[in-house]
Design a protein around this motif. Sequence first.
Motif, PDB file in Angstrom:
ATOM      1  N   PHE A 111      21.114 -59.922  32.282  1.00  0.00           N
ATOM      2  CA  PHE A 111      22.422 -60.389  31.816  1.00  0.00           C
ATOM      3  C   PHE A 111      23.274 -59.243  31.266  1.00  0.00           C
ATOM      4  CE2 PHE A 111      20.017 -64.375  31.643  1.00  0.00           C
ATOM      5  CZ  PHE A 111      20.898 -65.213  32.313  1.00  0.00           C
ATOM      6  N   CYS A 112      24.527 -59.203  31.725  1.00  0.00           N
ATOM      7  CA  CYS A 112      25.545 -58.284  31.209  1.00  0.00           C
ATOM      8  C   CYS A 112      26.766 -59.161  30.948  1.00  0.00           C
ATOM      9  CB  CYS A 112      25.835 -57.193  32.228  1.00  0.00           C
ATOM     10  SG  CYS A 112      27.130 -56.036  31.756  1.00  0.00           S
ATOM     11  N   VAL A 113      26.798 -59.774  29.766  1.00  0.00           N
ATOM     12  CA  VAL A 113      27.721 -60.874  29.503  1.00  0.00           C
ATOM     13  C   VAL A 113      28.477 -60.615  28.201  1.00  0.00           C
ATOM     14  CG1 VAL A 113      27.876 -63.368  29.109  1.00  0.00           C
ATOM     15  CG2 VAL A 113      26.186 -62.469  30.708  1.00  0.00           C
ATOM     16  N   GLY A 114      29.718 -61.086  28.131  1.00  0.00           N
ATOM     17  CA  GLY A 114      30.492 -60.999  26.901  1.00  0.00           C
ATOM     18  C   GLY A 114      30.614 -59.566  26.428  1.00  0.00           C
ATOM     19  N   GLY A 115      30.091 -59.298  25.229  1.00  0.00           N
ATOM     20  CA  GLY A 115      30.134 -57.951  24.687  1.00  0.00           C
ATOM     21  C   GLY A 115      29.393 -56.950  25.542  1.00  0.00           C
ATOM     22  N   GLY A 116      28.390 -57.412  26.292  1.00  0.00           N
ATOM     23  CA  GLY A 116      27.695 -56.523  27.207  1.00  0.00           C
ATOM     24  C   GLY A 116      28.606 -56.041  28.319  1.00  0.00           C
ATOM     25  N   SER A 117      29.405 -56.940  28.875  1.00  0.00           N
ATOM     26  CA  SER A 117      30.376 -56.541  29.898  1.00  0.00           C
ATOM     27  C   SER A 117      31.447 -55.636  29.301  1.00  0.00           C
ATOM     28  CB  SER A 117      31.023 -57.777  30.522  1.00  0.00           C
ATOM     29  OG  SER A 117      30.114 -58.448  31.365  1.00  0.00           O
ATOM     30  N   GLN A 118      31.805 -55.889  28.055  1.00  0.00           N
ATOM     31  CA  GLN A 118      32.757 -55.023  27.366  1.00  0.00           C
ATOM     32  C   GLN A 118      32.254 -53.588  27.315  1.00  0.00           C
ATOM     33  OE1 GLN A 118      33.821 -57.313  23.812  1.00  0.00           O
ATOM     34  NE2 GLN A 118      35.361 -55.784  23.328  1.00  0.00           N
ATOM     35  N   LEU A 119      30.985 -53.427  26.926  1.00  0.00           N
ATOM     36  CA  LEU A 119      30.404 -52.089  26.827  1.00  0.00           C
ATOM     37  C   LEU A 119      30.247 -51.456  28.203  1.00  0.00           C
ATOM     38  CD1 LEU A 119      27.678 -52.720  24.101  1.00  0.00           C
ATOM     39  CD2 LEU A 119      29.816 -51.434  23.847  1.00  0.00           C
ATOM     40  N   ALA A 120      29.802 -52.239  29.173  1.00  0.00           N
ATOM     41  CA  ALA A 120      29.638 -51.691  30.526  1.00  0.00           C
ATOM     42  C   ALA A 120      30.969 -51.225  31.092  1.00  0.00           C
ATOM     43  CB  ALA A 120      29.004 -52.733  31.434  1.00  0.00           C
ATOM     44  N   ALA A 121      32.025 -52.004  30.866  1.00  0.00           N
ATOM     45  CA  ALA A 121      33.347 -51.639  31.386  1.00  0.00           C
ATOM     46  C   ALA A 121      33.879 -50.378  30.729  1.00  0.00           C
ATOM     47  CB  ALA A 121      34.329 -52.790  31.179  1.00  0.00           C
ATOM     48  N   ALA A 122      33.435 -50.086  29.509  1.00  0.00           N
ATOM     49  CA  ALA A 122      33.890 -48.894  28.803  1.00  0.00           C
ATOM     50  C   ALA A 122      33.202 -47.628  29.293  1.00  0.00           C
ATOM     51  CB  ALA A 122      33.679 -49.057  27.297  1.00  0.00           C
ATOM     52  N   CYS A 123      32.118 -47.784  30.059  1.00  0.00           N
ATOM     53  CA  CYS A 123      31.448 -46.628  30.643  1.00  0.00           C
ATOM     54  C   CYS A 123      32.217 -46.154  31.874  1.00  0.00           C
ATOM     55  CB  CYS A 123      30.007 -46.974  31.021  1.00  0.00           C
ATOM     56  SG  CYS A 123      28.908 -47.242  29.599  1.00  0.00           S
ATOM     57  N   ASP A 124      31.979 -44.916  32.264  1.00  0.00           N
ATOM     58  CA  ASP A 124      32.652 -44.370  33.443  1.00  0.00           C
ATOM     59  C   ASP A 124      32.110 -44.976  34.728  1.00  0.00           C
ATOM     60  OD1 ASP A 124      34.262 -42.444  31.993  1.00  0.00           O
ATOM     61  OD2 ASP A 124      32.412 -41.314  31.676  1.00  0.00           O
ATOM     62  N   LEU A 125      30.795 -45.237  34.738  1.00  0.00           N
ATOM     63  CA  LEU A 125      30.119 -45.709  35.946  1.00  0.00           C
ATOM     64  C   LEU A 125      29.158 -46.824  35.584  1.00  0.00           C
ATOM     65  CD1 LEU A 125      29.190 -42.164  37.294  1.00  0.00           C
ATOM     66  CD2 LEU A 125      31.088 -43.577  38.115  1.00  0.00           C
ATOM     67  N   ARG A 126      28.857 -47.689  36.569  1.00  0.00           N
ATOM     68  CA  ARG A 126      27.943 -48.810  36.346  1.00  0.00           C
ATOM     69  C   ARG A 126      27.028 -48.969  37.548  1.00  0.00           C
ATOM     70  NH1 ARG A 126      32.362 -48.897  34.087  1.00  0.00           N
ATOM     71  NH2 ARG A 126      33.273 -48.770  36.180  1.00  0.00           N
ATOM     72  N   PHE A 127      25.731 -48.806  37.330  1.00  0.00           N
ATOM     73  CA  PHE A 127      24.714 -49.072  38.349  1.00  0.00           C
ATOM     74  C   PHE A 127      23.937 -50.298  37.897  1.00  0.00           C
ATOM     75  CE2 PHE A 127      23.943 -44.420  39.967  1.00  0.00           C
ATOM     76  CZ  PHE A 127      25.293 -44.290  40.245  1.00  0.00           C
ATOM     77  N   ALA A 128      23.629 -51.184  38.823  1.00  0.00           N
ATOM     78  CA  ALA A 128      22.907 -52.402  38.458  1.00  0.00           C
ATOM     79  C   ALA A 128      21.781 -52.679  39.435  1.00  0.00           C
ATOM     80  CB  ALA A 128      23.843 -53.601  38.399  1.00  0.00           C
ATOM     81  N   GLU A 129      20.839 -53.480  38.974  1.00  0.00           N
ATOM     82  CA  GLU A 129      19.720 -53.930  39.792  1.00  0.00           C
ATOM     83  C   GLU A 129      20.031 -55.317  40.339  1.00  0.00           C
ATOM     84  OE1 GLU A 129      15.353 -53.022  38.743  1.00  0.00           O
ATOM     85  OE2 GLU A 129      15.666 -55.087  38.054  1.00  0.00           O
TER      86      GLU A 129
END
Length: 253
Positions: free
Chosen positions: A101-119
């Motif tokens: 799960f990357c939800v709510g505040g988690g998505s907020q933090l992920a979006a603030a990163c330059d890059l996002r890799f996921a499984e």
Amino acid sequence: MDAALLHTVADGVATVVISHPAKRNAMTAAMWRALPEVLDGLAADPAVRMLVLTGAGPTFCAGADIASLAAGDEDPRALAVAAEDALAAFPKPTLAAIRGFCVGGGSQLAAACDLRFAEEGASFGVTPAKLGIVYPASSTRRLAALVGPAVAKYLLFSAELIDAEHALRAGFLNELLPAGQLDERVADFARVLATRSQLTQTAAKEFADGRTDRDAHWAQQAAGSDDTAEGVAAFLERRAPSFSWTAGGRARG
């Protein structure tokens, strides 16, 4: 284990782990408050060339720990925005390594990163509409810049979760990895970024984020740096370059 932000540095890569396993790594008020300080320390460390943000165990971050935020006197939106802004302002490349799960505040933090890799199997959602919360303006703009206004509105209006394939198509993710391959891919890519010119990376990060007024500043930084000469020499000599410029303009010893 208590809720905490764990961080290590190895081979030029700082890793920050969101750890709150009892609540799927939901961010407590103390964790939101601590993140800018952690990031400041890592940004000032000349040994750090890039940063990976991830979650402990099978989940990245399931959002904010509503109970801990409700129990405090601080504005939870302000805490989250301060942490998100500190992550977005980190002067070196940042990468969110996401599973579960990357939800709510988690998505907020992920979006603030330059890059996002996921499984494969990861889920994404922006859920303030379920709580009657006004999503911060800066967070909304950042999300819309990643996925476009139409998808940002879809996520914000509905608060529905989307799967990793949808997130990749929408532009939220840079890469989607088969199960079991995320850690290896992130480690390999982080090692690549740690060998590249931080002068190039830091300038590119500012320009891509809209700081086009800094062109003269970065031209001056390049003129005073040995990175260009080193890069050209390494290319001609068919060897790996050893770049010396670091964020803040300090050369590594």
